[in-house]
Write a protein that holds these residues in place. Structure first.
Motif, PDB file in Angstrom:
ATOM      1  N   ILE A 185     -41.789  92.018 128.942  1.00  0.00           N
ATOM      2  CA  ILE A 185     -42.230  90.808 128.795  1.00  0.00           C
ATOM      3  C   ILE A 185     -43.996  90.540 129.177  1.00  0.00           C
ATOM      4  O   ILE A 185     -44.411  89.926 128.099  1.00  0.00           O
ATOM      5  N   VAL A 186     -44.433  91.717 129.743  1.00  0.00           N
ATOM      6  CA  VAL A 186     -46.281  91.252 129.875  1.00  0.00           C
ATOM      7  C   VAL A 186     -46.840  91.365 128.124  1.00  0.00           C
ATOM      8  O   VAL A 186     -47.637  90.828 128.041  1.00  0.00           O
ATOM      9  N   ALA A 187     -46.202  92.366 127.723  1.00  0.00           N
ATOM     10  CA  ALA A 187     -46.939  92.826 126.380  1.00  0.00           C
ATOM     11  C   ALA A 187     -46.405  92.005 125.643  1.00  0.00           C
ATOM     12  O   ALA A 187     -47.308  91.862 124.418  1.00  0.00           O
ATOM     13  N   LEU A 188     -45.193  91.424 125.579  1.00  0.00           N
ATOM     14  CA  LEU A 188     -44.294  90.175 124.700  1.00  0.00           C
ATOM     15  C   LEU A 188     -45.592  89.320 124.649  1.00  0.00           C
ATOM     16  O   LEU A 188     -45.955  88.525 123.596  1.00  0.00           O
ATOM     17  N   CYS A 189     -45.944  88.899 126.431  1.00  0.00           N
ATOM     18  CA  CYS A 189     -46.528  87.625 126.666  1.00  0.00           C
ATOM     19  C   CYS A 189     -48.550  87.526 126.026  1.00  0.00           C
ATOM     20  O   CYS A 189     -48.705  86.962 125.495  1.00  0.00           O
ATOM     21  N   GLY A 190     -48.620  88.798 125.846  1.00  0.00           N
ATOM     22  CA  GLY A 190     -49.580  89.395 125.736  1.00  0.00           C
ATOM     23  C   GLY A 190     -49.788  89.347 123.323  1.00  0.00           C
ATOM     24  O   GLY A 190     -50.712  89.022 122.715  1.00  0.00           O
TER      25      GLY A 190
ATOM     26  N   PRO B 172     -47.282 101.334 129.662  1.00  0.00           N
ATOM     27  CA  PRO B 172     -47.447 100.003 130.878  1.00  0.00           C
ATOM     28  C   PRO B 172     -48.626  98.790 130.186  1.00  0.00           C
ATOM     29  O   PRO B 172     -49.264  99.611 130.372  1.00  0.00           O
ATOM     30  N   HIS B 173     -47.950  97.732 130.923  1.00  0.00           N
ATOM     31  CA  HIS B 173     -49.521  96.692 130.793  1.00  0.00           C
ATOM     32  C   HIS B 173     -49.627  96.339 132.027  1.00  0.00           C
ATOM     33  O   HIS B 173     -48.437  96.027 131.963  1.00  0.00           O
ATOM     34  N   VAL B 174     -50.268  95.436 131.606  1.00  0.00           N
ATOM     35  CA  VAL B 174     -51.174  94.458 132.734  1.00  0.00           C
ATOM     36  C   VAL B 174     -51.798  93.235 132.223  1.00  0.00           C
ATOM     37  O   VAL B 174     -52.452  93.048 131.211  1.00  0.00           O
ATOM     38  N   SER B 175     -51.284  92.562 132.965  1.00  0.00           N
ATOM     39  CA  SER B 175     -51.541  90.493 132.106  1.00  0.00           C
ATOM     40  C   SER B 175     -52.822  90.090 133.352  1.00  0.00           C
ATOM     41  O   SER B 175     -53.084  90.604 134.568  1.00  0.00           O
ATOM     42  N   GLY B 176     -53.792  89.463 131.850  1.00  0.00           N
ATOM     43  CA  GLY B 176     -54.770  89.094 132.963  1.00  0.00           C
ATOM     44  C   GLY B 176     -56.081  89.076 132.633  1.00  0.00           C
ATOM     45  O   GLY B 176     -56.686  90.416 131.705  1.00  0.00           O
ATOM     46  N   PRO B 177     -57.503  88.272 133.538  1.00  0.00           N
ATOM     47  CA  PRO B 177     -57.006  87.891 134.350  1.00  0.00           C
ATOM     48  C   PRO B 177     -56.437  86.596 134.192  1.00  0.00           C
ATOM     49  O   PRO B 177     -57.241  85.977 133.504  1.00  0.00           O
ATOM     50  N   ASN B 178     -56.323  86.088 134.971  1.00  0.00           N
ATOM     51  CA  ASN B 178     -55.538  84.543 135.414  1.00  0.00           C
ATOM     52  C   ASN B 178     -55.133  84.315 133.283  1.00  0.00           C
ATOM     53  O   ASN B 178     -55.302  82.680 133.500  1.00  0.00           O
ATOM     54  N   SER B 179     -54.068  84.785 132.686  1.00  0.00           N
ATOM     55  CA  SER B 179     -53.861  83.701 131.907  1.00  0.00           C
ATOM     56  C   SER B 179     -52.453  85.620 131.073  1.00  0.00           C
ATOM     57  O   SER B 179     -52.906  86.491 131.422  1.00  0.00           O
ATOM     58  N   VAL B 180     -51.633  85.056 131.043  1.00  0.00           N
ATOM     59  CA  VAL B 180     -50.521  85.661 130.229  1.00  0.00           C
ATOM     60  C   VAL B 180     -50.577  86.040 129.258  1.00  0.00           C
ATOM     61  O   VAL B 180     -50.091  86.923 128.082  1.00  0.00           O
ATOM     62  N   LYS B 181     -50.969  85.543 128.857  1.00  0.00           N
ATOM     63  CA  LYS B 181     -51.789  85.666 127.229  1.00  0.00           C
ATOM     64  C   LYS B 181     -52.667  86.906 127.212  1.00  0.00           C
ATOM     65  O   LYS B 181     -53.305  86.585 125.448  1.00  0.00           O
ATOM     66  N   HIS B 182     -53.244  86.848 127.888  1.00  0.00           N
ATOM     67  CA  HIS B 182     -54.218  88.125 127.317  1.00  0.00           C
ATOM     68  C   HIS B 182     -53.392  89.539 128.337  1.00  0.00           C
ATOM     69  O   HIS B 182     -53.318  89.847 129.756  1.00  0.00           O
ATOM     70  N   ALA B 183     -52.943  90.547 127.919  1.00  0.00           N
ATOM     71  CA  ALA B 183     -51.908  91.770 128.192  1.00  0.00           C
ATOM     72  C   ALA B 183     -53.204  92.920 127.625  1.00  0.00           C
ATOM     73  O   ALA B 183     -53.242  93.268 126.225  1.00  0.00           O
ATOM     74  N   THR B 184     -53.584  93.480 128.217  1.00  0.00           N
ATOM     75  CA  THR B 184     -54.333  95.126 128.121  1.00  0.00           C
ATOM     76  C   THR B 184     -53.499  96.375 128.632  1.00  0.00           C
ATOM     77  O   THR B 184     -52.796  95.879 129.594  1.00  0.00           O
TER      78      THR B 184
END
Length: 671
Positions: free
Chosen positions: A181-186, A293-305
């Motif tokens: 879900i973190v990846a989908l948001c990003g 594995p992905h990480v969301s942010g900072p301060n936005s779920v639209k940015h996943a790295t």
């Protein structure tokens, strides 16, 4: 007419349809009588609304559920008094009540079967999407809706466009549902699923996901912008329910009223499946085999790295969190404990943990995982929301960096606006707490078996494979038959178009925050300040408004705060209808609950932008275009051009004729 599973569930809970054979479809306004409605700490506000509309009793006390979970760390007399008043109110009306300490409301609804496959359960909280993890249709409502359901058993819903999200193949070892879900948001971060209901498909990919992972994914479809996220009911779901029924029967020494063999067998005998030719507004795919594995942010779920990228930056953290309704079940705490065995939280890092419920906490205490976390230096909090919503101890301070297994990392949500918040899976949060910077378990000493799996991602980095198709650009979604007209409803609207060419016009722009708590604002004064922050000259244009003139704006109109006055101010300014490319769902609910018609007309917005582009910027423009809106047939005529809009069904017509939801409820109480 073929239906997808979202439409089929709504069909079961729709009432007052035009005919017994009427089939509901995407875009329909329908009256719904949900199985259950949950309110939490906001029950106090709903109680006030309930009493203000003259309601004295519940239509069905067993429909409502009260859970106290948000501000449970607050031991002030004011908060304790509020909690006592909610408990007393529940007892006096015979409503199921779960006190502070029992757990987070959404988790309780799953554990106790208020959310169950193929039911429609709503909540006055945005993360009710979570119920879709077990095949329920969970969706948020606003407080006025909750009061209406208490009093009459029903409210309304406009069935959103349904997006088919297909999960192909299976996850590599060490990648989790949170990573999905973190990846989908990003990856899909341009509002591809905004205000849709998501149906997850892909037999192989879904079958390999546990129920806990499905709940995590469904929960964060909220952050992705959707109004629901529903997984299929398969063998994994049925096994989880059967295990749950055995557990409840053993611990409660009785057959549970909602999770029991008879009800489970009925699911097996009568599966609810989408028709093979069902319509979907959008199709998205994610190849799980390509995900890391992905990480969301900072301060936005639209940015996943990808985690591997962030690890190289060695981003120092001050706080770590393993709590909230999205990732604090036993499997999540166990995943963190596996990383922390034999290790300590880094100096200078505060690591906060809380179980999703008292039942979860008993489970992890019995398994020893809770003790492992405490021995490593984790700081326990009571089962509840706490820091996730910016309440209680452990909040991010100015300039601090935090990594969290929660679901939302918007600026200032978990503390100071100057802080930075990242989201990730429980294992990554635990590893980061140990190392003091954002990393996965592979960066710790290789004593943990999952380190080898994560190491493979470093050696072979890749980009996830995705696809996206918007059917709106190809064939329009199938629509049900036009709605019939109730007495007193004027189905035709004629007027000049006033165009505010702006996307994301938020509620502060529509109705400035400085007026929100001025309770003595008259309707006339509210009309004068409408759109003041967006366009100080708006009232000079609007005061010339003729009867039924039509306000049109861009996309995501009414985003931001949930203040109801953003809708009523426009109504008082003389507008009977607002059209836009799309709306914030909360604004839409507030508008229709107050009798203001709101309709999506993306192609009309596009044509207006083409016609009035360039030249001097005008914030509010009288276009000279006269429009005729067929509210029942679902069309807008401008000269020779015709545009499709959602038809206004019986549920919305009733609210408009009767002057809003509160009057609608009062009339039914009087009757």
């Amino acid at each position: 007419q073929p239906q997808n599973v979202i439409e089929k569930i709504v069909q079961r809970y729709a009432v007052n349809l035009p005919t017994p054979s009427h089939k509901v479809a995407q875009g329909d306004f329908v009256s719904i009588q949900p199985e259950h409605v949950m309110t939490h700490d906001n029950t106090a506000a709903v109680m006030s609304k309930f009493q203000s509309i003259g309601a004295a009793r519940f239509n069905n006390p067993q429909q409502a559920v009260f859970t106290l979970d948000h501000d449970v760390q607050n031991k002030s007399e004011k908060n304790l008094t509020k909690y006592r008043s909610i408990a007393a109110f529940a007892q006096s009306h015979g409503v199921d009540f779960y006190p502070a300490g029992r757990g987070i409301g959404h988790q309780i609804l799953i554990e106790e079967g208020y959310a169950f496959p193929y039911v429609m359960t709503v909540a006055s909280d945005s993360h009710s999407n979570m119920y879709g993890g077990i095949g329920a249709l969970g969706t948020p409502i606003v407080r006025t809706d909750a009061a209406a359901i208490w009093a009459t058993g029903r409210t309304w819903w406009q069935i959103p466009p349904v997006a088919n999200v297909k999960l192909l193949n299976t996850l590599p070892e060490g990648v989790t549902g949170k990573d999905i879900i973190v990846a989908l948001c990003g990856l899909f971060n341009n509002d591809e699923v905004l205000n849709t209901a998501i149906e997850f498909t892909g037999k192989e990919g879904i079958a390999a996901l546990s129920v806990d992972e499905r709940l995590t994914i469904a929960n964060m479809t909220t952050e992705w912008g959707a109004l629901a996220g529903v997984f299929p009911v398969d063998e994994v779901t049925i096994k989880w329910l059967r295990d749950r029924a055995v557990y409840l029967a053993r611990t409660q020494n009785r057959k549970h009223e909602r999770i029991n063999d008879e009800r489970i067998q009925d699911l097996v005998r009568n599966p609810l499946l989408s028709d093979s030719d069902a319509n979907y507004a959008k199709h998205l795919t994610l190849d799980l085999a390509t995900l890391t594995p992905h990480v969301s942010g900072p301060n936005s779920v639209k940015h996943a790295t990808p985690l591997t990228t962030l690890e190289q930056q060695r981003i120092k953290i001050n706080k770590a969190y393993l709590l909230s309704c999205v990732n604090s079940r036993a499997s999540d705490l166990r995943a963190a404990a596996n990383v922390l065995k034999g290790r300590k939280v880094a100096d200078g890092v505060e690591f906060y943990i809380a179980a999703a419920s008292s039942e979860v906490q008993k489970d992890v205490e019995k398994s020893g995982d809770w003790d492992t976390l405490l021995r490593a230096g984790a700081r326990p909090l009571p089962a509840g929301c706490g820091p996730c919503i910016g309440l209680g101890v452990g909040l991010l301070q100015d300039g601090e960096v935090g990594i969290s297994a929660t679901n939302r990392n918007s600026k200032g949500r978990m503390g100071a606006p100057t802080a930075q918040a990242y989201l990730s899976s429980p294992a990554v949060v635990a590893a980061s707490a140990v190392s003091g910077y954002i990393c996965g378990p592979q960066s710790l000493h290789p004593t943990n078996p999952i380190s080898k799996t994560f190491a493979a991602f470093h050696a072979h980095p890749q980009s996830p494979i995705i696809t996206y198709t918007d059917n709106a650009t190809q064939t329009p979604p199938a629509k049900s038959a036009p709605a019939d007209v109730i007495p007193g409803f004027d189905g035709t609207l004629r007027g000049e178009i006033l165009f505010c060419d702006a996307d994301n016009l938020n509620t502060d722009g529509i109705y400035p925050g400085k007026y929100t708590y001025q309770d003595d604002m008259s309707p006339e004064r509210m009309a004068q300040v409408a759109m003041e922050n967006y366009d100080p000259g708006f009232t000079k244009v609007a005061k010339k408004v003729r009867v039924n003139d039509i306000l049109i704006s861009g996309f995501n109109f009414g985003t931001g705060s949930s203040r109801e006055q953003a809708a009523t101010a426009l109504l008082y300014a003389g507008f009977r209808a607002v059209l836009a490319g799309s709306f914030s769902e909360t604004f839409k609910r507030n508008a229709i609950n107050n009798g203001l018609i709101v309709l999506e007309a993306p192609q009309l917005v596009s044509d207006l932008r083409k016609a009035f582009k360039g030249g001097e910027e005008v914030l509010t423009r009288r276009t000279g275009w006269d429009a005729t809106v067929d509210l029942v047939g679902g069309s807008v005529g401008v000269g020779e051009r015709r545009y499709k809009v959602p038809p206004v069904g019986r549920a919305a017509q009733e609210l408009i004729v009767e002057g809003g939801l509160e009057n609608w409820v009062k009339n039914r109480i009087a009757a």
